[in-house]
Motif scaffolding. Structure first.
Motif, short mmCIF file in Angstrom:
data_model
loop_
_atom_site.label_atom_id
_atom_site.label_comp_id
_atom_site.label_asym_id
_atom_site.label_seq_id
_atom_site.Cartn_x
_atom_site.Cartn_y
_atom_site.Cartn_z
N MET A 1 0.86 -1.17 0.00
CA MET A 1 0.00 0.00 0.00
C MET A 1 0.91 1.24 0.00
O MET A 1 1.76 1.36 0.87
CB MET A 1 -0.89 -0.04 1.24
CG MET A 1 -1.81 1.14 1.37
SD MET A 1 -3.03 0.94 2.68
CE MET A 1 -4.10 -0.26 1.92
N PRO A 2 0.71 2.15 -0.94
CA PRO A 2 1.55 3.37 -0.98
C PRO A 2 1.32 4.24 0.26
O PRO A 2 0.21 4.34 0.76
CB PRO A 2 1.05 4.10 -2.22
CG PRO A 2 0.29 3.11 -3.01
CD PRO A 2 -0.22 2.09 -2.04
N GLU A 3 2.38 4.81 0.75
CA GLU A 3 2.29 5.69 1.91
C GLU A 3 2.74 7.09 1.51
O GLU A 3 3.26 7.29 0.41
CB GLU A 3 3.14 5.14 3.05
CG GLU A 3 4.55 4.85 2.66
CD GLU A 3 5.29 4.04 3.70
OE1 GLU A 3 6.42 4.43 3.99
OE2 GLU A 3 4.76 3.05 4.21
N ALA A 4 2.52 8.04 2.40
CA ALA A 4 2.85 9.44 2.10
C ALA A 4 3.38 10.13 3.35
O ALA A 4 3.16 9.68 4.47
CB ALA A 4 1.61 10.18 1.59
N THR A 5 4.07 11.22 3.11
CA THR A 5 4.51 12.11 4.17
C THR A 5 4.02 13.50 3.83
O THR A 5 4.20 13.95 2.69
CB THR A 5 6.05 12.12 4.30
OG1 THR A 5 6.50 10.80 4.58
CG2 THR A 5 6.50 13.07 5.40
N PRO A 21 -0.25 6.26 6.16
CA PRO A 21 -0.06 4.94 5.58
C PRO A 21 -0.73 4.79 4.22
O PRO A 21 -0.68 3.72 3.62
CB PRO A 21 -0.69 4.00 6.61
CG PRO A 21 -1.74 4.84 7.24
CD PRO A 21 -1.16 6.23 7.29
N SER A 22 -1.33 5.85 3.74
CA SER A 22 -2.07 5.80 2.48
C SER A 22 -1.98 7.16 1.78
O SER A 22 -1.85 8.20 2.43
CB SER A 22 -3.54 5.48 2.78
OG SER A 22 -4.36 5.69 1.67
N LEU A 23 -2.10 7.13 0.47
CA LEU A 23 -2.14 8.37 -0.30
C LEU A 23 -3.46 9.11 -0.15
O LEU A 23 -3.63 10.21 -0.68
CB LEU A 23 -1.88 8.08 -1.79
CG LEU A 23 -0.51 7.52 -2.14
CD1 LEU A 23 -0.42 7.23 -3.64
CD2 LEU A 23 0.59 8.46 -1.72
N VAL A 24 -4.40 8.55 0.63
CA VAL A 24 -5.70 9.18 0.84
C VAL A 24 -5.57 10.59 1.41
O VAL A 24 -6.48 11.42 1.26
CB VAL A 24 -6.60 8.30 1.73
CG1 VAL A 24 -6.12 8.31 3.16
CG2 VAL A 24 -8.05 8.73 1.65
N ARG A 54 -8.53 1.53 5.25
CA ARG A 54 -7.94 0.86 4.08
C ARG A 54 -6.96 -0.22 4.51
O ARG A 54 -6.93 -1.30 3.93
CB ARG A 54 -7.24 1.88 3.18
CG ARG A 54 -8.20 2.77 2.43
CD ARG A 54 -7.44 3.73 1.54
NE ARG A 54 -8.37 4.56 0.79
CZ ARG A 54 -8.02 5.31 -0.23
NH1 ARG A 54 -6.77 5.34 -0.64
NH2 ARG A 54 -8.91 6.03 -0.87
N VAL A 55 -6.17 0.07 5.53
CA VAL A 55 -5.23 -0.92 6.05
C VAL A 55 -6.01 -2.11 6.62
O VAL A 55 -5.67 -3.28 6.38
CB VAL A 55 -4.29 -0.30 7.10
CG1 VAL A 55 -3.49 -1.37 7.83
CG2 VAL A 55 -3.36 0.71 6.43
N SER A 65 -0.22 3.29 13.16
CA SER A 65 0.54 4.46 12.71
C SER A 65 -0.40 5.61 12.33
O SER A 65 -0.11 6.77 12.62
CB SER A 65 1.43 4.11 11.53
OG SER A 65 2.44 3.22 11.92
N ALA A 66 -1.51 5.28 11.68
CA ALA A 66 -2.48 6.32 11.32
C ALA A 66 -3.07 6.94 12.58
O ALA A 66 -3.21 8.17 12.68
CB ALA A 66 -3.59 5.74 10.44
#
Length: 100
Positions: A1-5, A21-24, A54-55, A65-66
């Protein structure tokens, strides 16, 4: 699953890098946008709830983490007045096909 900062500047000028933890997060925040602290906190909470869902759908468990990101933002935001302004400096990686 793509993650973002996502990197933000708080009303006092300090900056933070926050994990998603998601591009959302792109659905809730925009790079360069400014949000009142209360609105920013609500947007991050909604984004992290959606990311955790989503996770959970993919792995069968909520994303701690979210939840930690949302809690950290709430804690940091509590230091400022609700109408102070938070600026989103960047969200990495950008969405595929984004011109940002």
């Amino acid at each position: 699953m793509p993650e973002a900062t996502f990197r933000v500047r708080w009303p006092d000028g300090s900056t933070d890098a926050c994990y998603s933890p998601s591009l959302v997060v792109h659905d809730h925040l925009a790079p360069g946008a400014e949000y009142p602290v209360a609105d920013f906190t609500a947007r991050v909470g909604a984004a992290m709830d959606e990311a955790s869902d989503r996770v959970r759908a993919k792995y069968g468990t909520a994303c701690t983490s979210a939840h930690a990101t949302a809690a950290g933002v709430r804690s940091r935001a509590a230091r400022f007045s609700a109408d102070g302004v938070v600026r989103v400096l960047s969200i990495e990686p950008p969405l595929p096909g984004s011109t940002r």
